[in-house]
Scaffold this motif. Structure first.
Motif, PDB file in Angstrom:
ATOM      1  N   CYS A  23      -4.726  17.628  38.759  1.00 33.57           N
ATOM      2  CA  CYS A  23      -4.660  16.845  37.530  1.00 33.57           C
ATOM      3  C   CYS A  23      -6.064  16.621  36.989  1.00 33.57           C
ATOM      4  O   CYS A  23      -6.929  16.088  37.689  1.00 33.57           O
ATOM      5  N   THR A  24      -6.287  17.044  35.747  1.00 32.40           N
ATOM      6  CA  THR A  24      -7.589  16.844  35.108  1.00 32.40           C
ATOM      7  C   THR A  24      -7.445  16.010  33.847  1.00 32.40           C
ATOM      8  O   THR A  24      -8.304  16.055  32.973  1.00 32.40           O
ATOM      9  N   ASN A  25      -6.339  15.257  33.762  1.00 33.73           N
ATOM     10  CA  ASN A  25      -6.199  14.332  32.658  1.00 33.73           C
ATOM     11  C   ASN A  25      -7.145  13.146  32.864  1.00 33.73           C
ATOM     12  O   ASN A  25      -7.776  13.029  33.912  1.00 33.73           O
ATOM     13  N   THR A  26      -7.200  12.265  31.906  1.00 33.42           N
ATOM     14  CA  THR A  26      -8.312  11.307  31.805  1.00 33.42           C
ATOM     15  C   THR A  26      -8.619  10.556  33.093  1.00 33.42           C
ATOM     16  O   THR A  26      -9.730  10.638  33.615  1.00 33.42           O
ATOM     17  N   LEU A  27      -7.641   9.823  33.643  1.00 32.42           N
ATOM     18  CA  LEU A  27      -7.948   8.975  34.789  1.00 32.42           C
ATOM     19  C   LEU A  27      -8.281   9.800  36.021  1.00 32.42           C
ATOM     20  O   LEU A  27      -9.256   9.512  36.727  1.00 32.42           O
ATOM     21  N   CYS A  28      -7.484  10.819  36.298  1.00 30.84           N
ATOM     22  CA  CYS A  28      -7.776  11.661  37.458  1.00 30.84           C
ATOM     23  C   CYS A  28      -9.136  12.341  37.306  1.00 30.84           C
ATOM     24  O   CYS A  28      -9.884  12.495  38.284  1.00 30.84           O
ATOM     25  N   ALA A  29      -9.461  12.775  36.088  1.00 31.84           N
ATOM     26  CA  ALA A  29     -10.755  13.411  35.865  1.00 31.84           C
ATOM     27  C   ALA A  29     -11.899  12.452  36.170  1.00 31.84           C
ATOM     28  O   ALA A  29     -12.876  12.798  36.842  1.00 31.84           O
ATOM     29  N   VAL A  30     -11.764  11.221  35.676  1.00 32.80           N
ATOM     30  CA  VAL A  30     -12.812  10.217  35.912  1.00 32.80           C
ATOM     31  C   VAL A  30     -12.961   9.910  37.405  1.00 32.80           C
ATOM     32  O   VAL A  30     -14.064   9.742  37.925  1.00 32.80           O
ATOM     33  N   MET A  31     -11.846   9.872  38.117  1.00 33.93           N
ATOM     34  CA  MET A  31     -11.859   9.533  39.538  1.00 33.93           C
ATOM     35  C   MET A  31     -12.214  10.708  40.437  1.00 33.93           C
ATOM     36  O   MET A  31     -12.279  10.557  41.656  1.00 33.93           O
ATOM     37  N   GLY A  32     -12.412  11.884  39.856  1.00 30.87           N
ATOM     38  CA  GLY A  32     -12.861  13.012  40.673  1.00 30.87           C
ATOM     39  C   GLY A  32     -12.053  14.278  40.519  1.00 30.87           C
ATOM     40  O   GLY A  32     -12.318  15.267  41.203  1.00 30.87           O
ATOM     41  N   PHE A  66      -2.644   6.697  42.127  1.00 26.44           N
ATOM     42  CA  PHE A  66      -3.058   7.492  43.275  1.00 26.44           C
ATOM     43  C   PHE A  66      -4.162   8.480  42.900  1.00 26.44           C
ATOM     44  O   PHE A  66      -4.413   9.441  43.620  1.00 26.44           O
ATOM     45  N   ALA A  67      -4.800   8.292  41.771  1.00 31.66           N
ATOM     46  CA  ALA A  67      -5.781   9.256  41.280  1.00 31.66           C
ATOM     47  C   ALA A  67      -6.986   9.370  42.216  1.00 31.66           C
ATOM     48  O   ALA A  67      -7.409   8.372  42.797  1.00 31.66           O
ATOM     49  N   PRO A  68      -7.508  10.595  42.333  1.00 32.26           N
ATOM     50  CA  PRO A  68      -7.076  11.852  41.725  1.00 32.26           C
ATOM     51  C   PRO A  68      -5.966  12.528  42.529  1.00 32.26           C
ATOM     52  O   PRO A  68      -5.957  12.484  43.752  1.00 32.26           O
ATOM     53  N   VAL A  69      -5.039  13.143  41.806  1.00 33.78           N
ATOM     54  CA  VAL A  69      -3.836  13.704  42.412  1.00 33.78           C
ATOM     55  C   VAL A  69      -3.873  15.226  42.364  1.00 33.78           C
ATOM     56  O   VAL A  69      -4.276  15.820  41.367  1.00 33.78           O
ATOM     57  N   VAL A  70      -3.456  15.836  43.464  1.00 35.24           N
ATOM     58  CA  VAL A  70      -3.227  17.276  43.531  1.00 35.24           C
ATOM     59  C   VAL A  70      -1.745  17.477  43.829  1.00 35.24           C
ATOM     60  O   VAL A  70      -1.163  16.732  44.622  1.00 35.24           O
ATOM     61  N   MET A  71      -1.132  18.454  43.182  1.00 38.74           N
ATOM     62  CA  MET A  71       0.271  18.753  43.444  1.00 38.74           C
ATOM     63  C   MET A  71       0.403  20.167  43.984  1.00 38.74           C
ATOM     64  O   MET A  71      -0.274  21.079  43.508  1.00 38.74           O
ATOM     65  N   VAL A  72       1.255  20.320  44.979  1.00 36.32           N
ATOM     66  CA  VAL A  72       1.566  21.643  45.516  1.00 36.32           C
ATOM     67  C   VAL A  72       3.061  21.858  45.336  1.00 36.32           C
ATOM     68  O   VAL A  72       3.866  21.124  45.919  1.00 36.32           O
ATOM     69  N   ASN A  73       3.421  22.839  44.509  1.00 44.16           N
ATOM     70  CA  ASN A  73       4.831  23.088  44.187  1.00 44.16           C
ATOM     71  C   ASN A  73       5.535  21.797  43.763  1.00 44.16           C
ATOM     72  O   ASN A  73       6.663  21.525  44.146  1.00 44.16           O
ATOM     73  N   TRP A  74       4.789  20.970  42.997  1.00 47.34           N
ATOM     74  CA  TRP A  74       5.274  19.733  42.395  1.00 47.34           C
ATOM     75  C   TRP A  74       5.519  18.613  43.402  1.00 47.34           C
ATOM     76  O   TRP A  74       6.195  17.633  43.096  1.00 47.34           O
ATOM     77  N   GLU A  75       4.938  18.721  44.583  1.00 46.59           N
ATOM     78  CA  GLU A  75       4.951  17.611  45.541  1.00 46.59           C
ATOM     79  C   GLU A  75       3.558  16.974  45.543  1.00 46.59           C
ATOM     80  O   GLU A  75       2.543  17.649  45.406  1.00 46.59           O
TER      81      GLU A  75
END
Length: 278
Positions: free
Chosen positions: A91-100, A138-147
């Motif tokens: 996720c590179t949207n605003t909050l996740c981007a700011v948090m890393g 939970f930012a920053p978030v990574v998803m693997v196959n939408w999990e």
């Protein structure tokens, strides 16, 4: 636009997909409403929506291939070229981007040797940046196959993709156990997830999200939510929040630097500089 007409599926594959397609179509009063799950169905067969899959959907739903292609190219969850067993989205949207999130995405690009929407040579991982997944606490978030894989860092993300490529067991922070991208596509087509315990292992809102709800209900106490980066909180915890009004623990970001604002700079107080009308 894909080159059509495309070759048909082998007879046995076609027969199996037709049976699945009829089950999907029967769910809807109008057959064309079944197009979205049908695209997931053909994606579960080859890992992406092929020209053959587009042709199959068009024939089953009495649509033109242009109509099917228009939908398949509109939604980003439909892959249009071969992809890996594991779709790793940062996720590179605003909050996740700011948090890393931006740092995580750059680190994975360098570590895997691929760019956005590209797949590693072993066919295991496809990397892409994605938009908000409604998990900001939970930012920053990574998803693997939408999990969900919450509260990630460049180091934890690198370990995650290494484990995926090595075939080691990887467990999402919350939600169902991880499965391959093809298996995920079949579930999204609306077919039951028959893995033991998968349905029961659902996710939920995090402690940081629920803190406001508890306060609104007049509840006191509750678990203190602290950042997992300090190593004391579980991986599923959210970002630093307290229910007592205490300041959150600092996060190493340039955005945390002191700001000279009207509230903190006595030389520039807040308020109107002239009377109304002047």
């Amino acid at each position: 636009m894909p080159q059509l007409p495309a070759p048909d599926y082998p007879a046995d594959v076609r027969a199996r997909l037709e049976a699945d397609a009829q089950e999907i179509i029967a769910r809807y009063p109008g057959s064309r409403s079944a197009l979205l799950p049908m695209l997931h169905l053909v994606q579960s067969e080859e890992g992406y929506v092929t020209p053959t899959g587009l042709r199959f959907c068009a024939e089953m739903l009495d649509l033109t291939t242009a109509e099917v292609t228009a939908v398949a190219t509109f939604y980003t969850m439909y892959r249009r070229k071969p992809s890996g067993d594991y779709q790793v989205g940062v996720c590179t949207n605003t909050l996740c981007a700011v948090m890393g999130g931006d740092a995580i995405f750059e680190a994975l690009q360098e570590h895997l040797g691929v760019g956005n929407d590209e797949t590693t040579e072993d066919g295991k991982v496809t990397l892409e940046h994605i938009e908000c997944n409604a998990a900001c606490d939970f930012a920053p978030v990574v998803m693997v196959n939408w999990e969900f894989f919450d509260n990630q860092t460049p180091e934890s993300a690198r370990k995650l993709v290494d484990d995926l490529r090595a075939g080691r067991e990887v467990r999402p922070t919350r939600g169902a156990p991880l499965c391959t991208f093809k298996e995920t596509a079949r579930i999204l087509a609306g077919f039951p997830d028959e893995r033991p315990g998968a349905v029961e292992a659902s996710g939920s809102a995090g402690p940081a999200s629920l803190a406001g709800l508890r306060l609104a209900k007049g509840e006191k106490g509750g678990p203190k939510v602290v950042s997992p980066r300090g190593g004391e909180a579980p991986a599923s915890a959210g970002q630093p929040v307290t229910e007592t009004g205490e300041a959150p623990e600092p996060h190493p970001s340039s955005h945390d630097a002191p700001r000279r604002t009207a509230a903190s700079d006595p030389d520039n107080p807040a308020g109107p500089v002239a009377k109304e009308g002047k």
